[in-house]
Design a protein around this motif. Structure first.
Motif: not given
Length: 104
Positions: A23-30
């Motif tokens: 349900k909870i996502m942070v997009l962008g990992a780099c």
């Protein structure tokens, strides 16, 4: 591997961190801003005593599927709440309340 004399960078940007139906996502990992945002959202979830896992998505195709052109972005229940700026702990709490995930 080098292409056209440029150094190839290594990154876990294609990491989907397991199940993408969370349900909870942070997009962008780099980038540093995305990593800090991810940590801030996890801290907000902890401070609000929510029993939800926060996933960090770096897969470009998945990020694009949400219509996000700039990261970091916060997605709660498949809705994008913010993108393109650092997500502070207080901002994360605000969006968690707006989404109905947290209650006062």
């Amino acid at each position: 591997m080098k292409l056209f004399g440029k150094k190839e960078e290594t990154c876990s940007c294609n990491n989907t961190s397991g199940n993408v139906e969370r349900k909870i996502m942070v997009l962008g990992a780099c980038c540093k801003k995305s990593q800090t945002s991810f940590e801030n959202v996890k801290q907000a979830v902890k401070e609000l005593n929510l029993n939800e896992e926060v996933s960090n998505i770096g897969d470009n195709a998945m990020i694009a599927s949400y219509g996000v052109m700039q990261t970091p972005a916060l997605v709660i229940n498949k809705k994008v709440y913010t993108y393109g700026k650092l997500i502070s702990i207080e901002d994360a709490k605000k969006y968690l309340y707006q989404s109905g995930m947290a209650h006062e």
